[in-house]
Design an enzyme around this catalytic site. Sequence first.
Site, PDB file in Angstrom:
ATOM      1  N   CYS A  53       0.864  -1.173   0.000  1.00 31.60           N
ATOM      2  CA  CYS A  53       0.000   0.000   0.000  1.00 31.60           C
ATOM      3  C   CYS A  53       0.907   1.230   0.000  1.00 31.60           C
ATOM      4  CB  CYS A  53      -0.901   0.000   1.229  1.00 31.60           C
ATOM      5  SG  CYS A  53      -1.849   1.525   1.400  1.00 31.60           S
ATOM      6  N   ASP A  60      -0.278  -5.915   0.400  1.00 32.31           N
ATOM      7  CA  ASP A  60      -1.552  -6.265  -0.219  1.00 32.31           C
ATOM      8  C   ASP A  60      -1.339  -7.571  -0.959  1.00 32.31           C
ATOM      9  OD1 ASP A  60      -3.158  -4.025   0.533  1.00 32.31           O
ATOM     10  OD2 ASP A  60      -2.084  -2.815  -0.935  1.00 32.31           O
TER      11      ASP A  60
END
Length: 155
Positions: A53, A60
């Site tokens: 992120c 992620d």
Amino acid sequence: MDTNRRQEGLQLLGKETDYAATYAPEVLETFQNRHPENDYWVQFNCPEFTSLCPITGQPDFAEIKILYMPGERMVESKSLKLYLFSFRNHGDFHEDCVNIIMKDLVKLMQPKYIEVVGLFMPRGGISIYPYANYGRPGTKYEKMAEQRMLQHHAL
């Protein structure tokens, strides 16, 4: 390794794997499509895709699906794996990752048609599944991309 593949200058097949620590489109390699006159699908699934992120630096996780109709060149699978793994320390939003992957592959191999979808795991209770596609301009594949985009639905 197949002699024809060696003659095409592939550098990664059959060699020790060196994983890039940052986004590395330069690792992508192609080889000659032996059937460019045919329309056919090639699909890659990468169920262990990770990126960061750009705001929090948190990882992620996603499955990236790449589906394409090759033109003259095809992406070599080991180089694609190394390229996708190079995103693990790359900070970008889900939608950006999917579009970057698609654009890098279009630039690399100029496929007739390609689509990339990211099936990102939930963060904060919401899953994001970005989808991007491309059809070669001025061809039936451009029309196909328009149709598939209009008819795209959640997976």
